[in-house]
Design a protein around this motif. Structure first.
Motif: not given
Length: 354
Positions: A127, A131, A133, A177, A217, A220-221
């Motif tokens: 990350l 970072y 979210s 990322i 990905m 979840n990201y």
């Protein structure tokens, strides 16, 4: 014998080698060292070659410039030409040094279900510094070498995490990322080896990315999608697969690289095996599909591990009229020196073309 075998595996997958396993004294760990050990154990030779250390004095020392070329295309001044004009022979030393007050991001090890392997597989996710979210980030997928794992390219000798932190802090790289997958993808109970069956399991990372890793990905990201926000690169076998993936899936990857790419994209024969190949040389191009913003091959001129495989890819792209960056080091090795040089340049230019 154990030390030599371990070092050869490390050499192919990425990382440093222990010169205590250099049996023939040529300064590198190669297959010949293992052959000498085998002959000694079997009794066909009674002693190892005697080596001497020679000291050479040079009156002056000059650096040899990096060899970089781009293929001329009708597109005028492209983004790749801009990047090629700014290629550094090696990474700046300051980019690989940890500095006080700099955020180097965090690494998370995750497990996902691979539809193509029908089992759980691991990957590491770096990350970026700072970072958040609630923000979305572009993604680089970085492949390891043969016999490697999701941890290989995070070897301290590679400096990828350190370089990303420093380049983001200096404003030279975008926040991104970086995903380090475990490449070997097969339902069969086989292990990595110099066989076509094993090569097909590495080739299957292309499908594993599309069918399982990218959806994981996305779920979840907070990632940005689209080829302009997606890159792929890798080392040795990972360099081969990154080029194969990038050329055959140009709709998904806008930035493509390969470090010391291994043979086998095309049918060929080398010292390890006869490669059946993935595609023909004539297919190593983009046709009517969009070309990547960056297509870059980094290698060292004297690579005793993959031989002339990088040159064959460069020559084929040239013959096919495909614009690319050829970044050839006149020193270095099949390992971390070449990886650092590649990643330093690649990280500075990905995700900036649009």
């Amino acid at each position: 014998m154990v030390l030599c075998r371990r070092n050869i595996i490390t050499m192919f997958s990425g990382g440093q080698t222990d010169l205590l396993a250099d049996i023939d004294g040529n300064g590198s760990i190669q297959i010949n060292d293992l052959v000498l050990l085998q002959k000694y154990v079997l009794g066909t030779i009674k002693e190892f070659p005697q080596t001497t250390t020679a000291v050479t004095t040079m009156a002056t020392t000059t650096s040899v410039p990096v060899v970089t070329t781009t293929v001329t295309t009708p597109n005028g001044d492209s983004y790749m030409k801009k990047m090629a004009a700014d290629i550094h022979i090696h990474e700046e030393s300051s980019s690989t040094e940890k500095k006080a007050g700099v955020d180097y991001g965090t690494i998370e090890k995750k497990t996902y279900f691979s539809k193509d392997a029908q089992r759980e597989k691991n990957l590491n996710i770096l990350l970026p510094p700072g970072y958040d979210s609630s923000q979305k980030y572009p993604v680089i997928y970085v492949f390891h070498g043969i016999f490697g794992s999701e941890d290989s390219m995070l070897d301290e000798s590679m400096k990828i995490q350190t370089m990303l932190g420093n380049l983001v802090a200096s404003g030279e790289a975008e926040k991104m990322i970086i995903v380090f997958p475990q490449m070997f993808t097969t339902k069969e109970n086989i292990f990595p080896a110099f066989t076509n069956e094993s090569s097909r399991a590495y080739d299957a990372i292309r499908e594993d990315l599309e069918n399982s890793i990218m959806p994981f990905m996305k779920e979840n990201y907070p990632i940005k999608e689209g080829r302009e926000n997606t890159a792929v690169t890798g080392f040795s076998m990972g360099g081969r697969e990154a080029l194969y993936v990038g050329v055959t899936r140009p709709d998904l990857y806008g930035y493509v690289g390969g470090v010391c790419p291994a043979p086998g994209i095309f049918p060929t024969v080398d010292g390890n095996m006869t490669h059946e190949g993935c595609i023909s040389p004539s297919e190593f191009c983009f046709g009517s599909a969009p070309s990547p913003y960056v297509l870059m091959i980094t290698c060292t001129r004297f690579d005793g591990t993959v031989g002339d495989a990088p040159d064959s890819y460069h020559d084929t792209l040239t013959q096919n009229g495909v614009e690319h960056i050829w970044h050839q080091l006149t020193d270095g090795d099949h390992g971390s020196i070449s990886v650092r040089a590649h990643m330093y340049n690649f990280l500075r230019y990905v995700f900036k073309a649009k």
